[in-house]
Motif scaffolding. Sequence first.
Motif, short mmCIF file in Angstrom:
data_model
loop_
_atom_site.label_atom_id
_atom_site.label_comp_id
_atom_site.label_asym_id
_atom_site.label_seq_id
_atom_site.Cartn_x
_atom_site.Cartn_y
_atom_site.Cartn_z
N ILE A 406 0.85 -1.19 0.00
CA ILE A 406 0.00 0.00 0.00
C ILE A 406 0.88 1.23 0.00
O ILE A 406 1.94 1.25 0.65
CB ILE A 406 -0.95 0.01 1.22
N CYS A 407 0.49 2.24 -0.75
CA CYS A 407 1.23 3.50 -0.78
C CYS A 407 0.24 4.64 -0.95
O CYS A 407 -0.95 4.42 -1.19
CB CYS A 407 2.28 3.50 -1.90
N VAL A 408 0.74 5.86 -0.81
CA VAL A 408 -0.13 7.03 -0.93
C VAL A 408 0.52 8.07 -1.82
O VAL A 408 1.75 8.25 -1.81
CB VAL A 408 -0.44 7.63 0.46
N GLU A 409 -0.30 8.71 -2.64
CA GLU A 409 0.12 9.87 -3.42
C GLU A 409 -0.78 11.02 -2.99
O GLU A 409 -2.01 10.90 -3.04
CB GLU A 409 -0.04 9.61 -4.92
N SER A 410 -0.18 12.11 -2.54
CA SER A 410 -1.01 13.18 -2.00
C SER A 410 -0.35 14.54 -2.19
O SER A 410 0.88 14.65 -2.25
CB SER A 410 -1.27 12.94 -0.51
N GLU A 411 -1.21 15.55 -2.29
CA GLU A 411 -0.74 16.93 -2.38
C GLU A 411 -1.59 17.76 -1.43
O GLU A 411 -2.83 17.68 -1.45
CB GLU A 411 -0.87 17.45 -3.82
N LEU A 412 -0.91 18.50 -0.59
CA LEU A 412 -1.60 19.27 0.44
C LEU A 412 -2.61 20.22 -0.18
O LEU A 412 -2.30 21.00 -1.08
CB LEU A 412 -0.56 20.05 1.26
N GLY A 413 -3.85 20.12 0.30
CA GLY A 413 -4.91 21.00 -0.17
C GLY A 413 -5.62 20.52 -1.43
O GLY A 413 -6.62 21.10 -1.84
N LYS A 414 -5.11 19.43 -2.04
CA LYS A 414 -5.71 18.95 -3.29
C LYS A 414 -6.26 17.53 -3.20
O LYS A 414 -6.98 17.09 -4.08
CB LYS A 414 -4.69 19.03 -4.43
N GLY A 415 -5.90 16.80 -2.17
CA GLY A 415 -6.45 15.46 -2.01
C GLY A 415 -5.40 14.36 -1.97
O GLY A 415 -4.19 14.63 -2.07
N SER A 416 -5.89 13.13 -1.83
CA SER A 416 -4.99 11.98 -1.68
C SER A 416 -5.48 10.80 -2.51
O SER A 416 -6.68 10.67 -2.79
CB SER A 416 -4.91 11.56 -0.21
N LYS A 417 -4.53 9.94 -2.87
CA LYS A 417 -4.86 8.69 -3.56
C LYS A 417 -4.11 7.56 -2.84
O LYS A 417 -2.89 7.51 -2.83
CB LYS A 417 -4.43 8.72 -5.02
N PHE A 418 -4.87 6.65 -2.23
CA PHE A 418 -4.29 5.46 -1.60
C PHE A 418 -4.37 4.31 -2.60
O PHE A 418 -5.44 4.04 -3.15
CB PHE A 418 -5.03 5.11 -0.32
N ILE A 419 -3.23 3.66 -2.83
CA ILE A 419 -3.14 2.60 -3.84
C ILE A 419 -2.78 1.29 -3.16
O ILE A 419 -1.71 1.16 -2.54
CB ILE A 419 -2.08 2.94 -4.91
N VAL A 420 -3.69 0.33 -3.26
CA VAL A 420 -3.46 -1.02 -2.69
C VAL A 420 -3.21 -1.99 -3.84
O VAL A 420 -3.98 -2.03 -4.81
CB VAL A 420 -4.68 -1.47 -1.87
N THR A 421 -2.13 -2.75 -3.73
CA THR A 421 -1.78 -3.74 -4.75
C THR A 421 -1.78 -5.12 -4.11
O THR A 421 -1.07 -5.37 -3.12
CB THR A 421 -0.39 -3.45 -5.34
N ILE A 422 -2.60 -6.02 -4.66
CA ILE A 422 -2.74 -7.38 -4.11
C ILE A 422 -2.52 -8.39 -5.24
O ILE A 422 -3.15 -8.25 -6.30
CB ILE A 422 -4.11 -7.61 -3.48
N PRO A 423 -1.67 -9.39 -5.04
CA PRO A 423 -1.51 -10.41 -6.10
C PRO A 423 -2.80 -11.19 -6.29
O PRO A 423 -3.52 -11.45 -5.33
CB PRO A 423 -0.37 -11.30 -5.56
N THR A 424 -3.10 -11.55 -7.53
CA THR A 424 -4.35 -12.28 -7.82
C THR A 424 -4.34 -13.66 -7.19
O THR A 424 -5.39 -14.19 -6.83
CB THR A 424 -4.56 -12.41 -9.35
N LYS A 425 -3.16 -14.25 -7.06
CA LYS A 425 -3.03 -15.55 -6.41
C LYS A 425 -2.21 -15.39 -5.15
O LYS A 425 -1.03 -15.07 -5.21
CB LYS A 425 -2.36 -16.57 -7.34
N ILE A 426 -2.85 -15.58 -4.01
CA ILE A 426 -2.18 -15.40 -2.73
C ILE A 426 -1.84 -16.77 -2.17
O ILE A 426 -2.72 -17.60 -1.93
CB ILE A 426 -3.09 -14.65 -1.73
N SER A 427 -0.52 -16.99 -1.98
CA SER A 427 -0.08 -18.31 -1.49
C SER A 427 -0.23 -18.40 0.01
O SER A 427 -0.16 -17.42 0.72
CB SER A 427 1.38 -18.54 -1.88
#
Length: 427
Positions: A406-427
């Motif tokens: 998980i990571c975040v891209e954000s700019e003060l006063g303009k908003g945020s985008k949280f990005i979650v990456t999950i493998p399609t096959k979880i061992s």
Amino acid sequence: MEPVNSAYFFIMLLACSVAILLYRYTITLKRFLNDFVKISKKVSNKEFHSRLETSARGELGKLSRNFNFMMETMANTIEEVEYKHLQLTSVLKSISHGILVLDIDGNIILINDEARKIIKSKCIGNEEGKNIRQVIDFKEILREIEKYIGSKENDSYSLKLEDETVYKLKIDPVYLQNSKNAIIGSIINIENITEIVKLENMRKDFVANVSHELKTPLTSINGFVETLIMNEDLEVSKRNRFLAIIQKESNRLKRLIEDILLLSSIENKDNLVTENIALYNVLKEVYEIVGYIACSKNIELDYCFEDENIKIQANGDYIKQLFLNLIDNAIKYTPEGGKVVVNQFVKNDEIIIEVIDNGVGIPKEDQNKIFQRFYRVDKARSRSVGGTGLGLAITKHIVNSLKGSICVESELGKGSKFIVTIPTKIS
């Protein structure tokens, strides 16, 4: 004349016999010496299995047997030494710490691969026999090791670098066998304890933060309870206001304890039951939960699912909590009239989930810290919107349990985008 001739003939016969015997012995000796030279050359080339093959008797036969026995003993001894050296090398390689064995002059006797990496060896694979000043390219470690060369004292030292890496150096003297005074060298154990130190600091911070977070509402509850007890004739409006504050603080305590228990459960994987979870169904369920909050702030709530049938093997409660934490956070920190969008798509065999808002945003210097427990960008605002400071920490642990990131891209006063990456096959 006949006796003289007979004696002369006997002497000549005896001389010929001796000459023949000497010739045969010389031939045998020469052949033996030639064989011995060949075998000695093989031995000098480390062919210790070589043996003298001779039918000689007497002293040469005895010499051959003694030589072959000596070679057999030597071969067995060398084989035993090589086996022990192989054992020692295998043990050294399997040790996760860096091991460095020095003599009293600082020359390297033994070193393992981990130590080579840590000291940044200048001559990888050829360290043995060289002085540490010729080998170690890590000035801080070299400086510390030089202090203890030839020391009779056991000692340990922690070395913290500018990049927050922490090494622990443990120095133990090596004594001559059956002697308590004769030092023949030192064993240096170099361990990277960065993660241990981080975990210990996290534990201390966690205890301190939990204590603080629990103390604040408890102090508030205790104060208002005492006020109510001591003032029986308190006005109904004031009493109700105090009771409302007590209820609010109690709910905050409840949420905090529930989050702590959930975080502990995720970390320890307690009774983790997994099943095929349809992400879209979980999202719709979460939307129903947070929809009224978004509506009350006039926030537009939208989503775009690339594949509404996509499923992953996971714990249903964890996935629900993941969506709930991210969407609820986005709504909390988006002002009235804003917008929150959830996107889902697949890229490179990975499920990508984006939660995007046009809210207050996160300062750049705080973006790497927001997933820490109890870390708040704006403490006053976080408490006012009911945050415990554990939501994003829980989210990160859930994502980690799914082998994702998980990571975040954000700019003060303009908003945020949280990005979650999950493998399609979880061992």
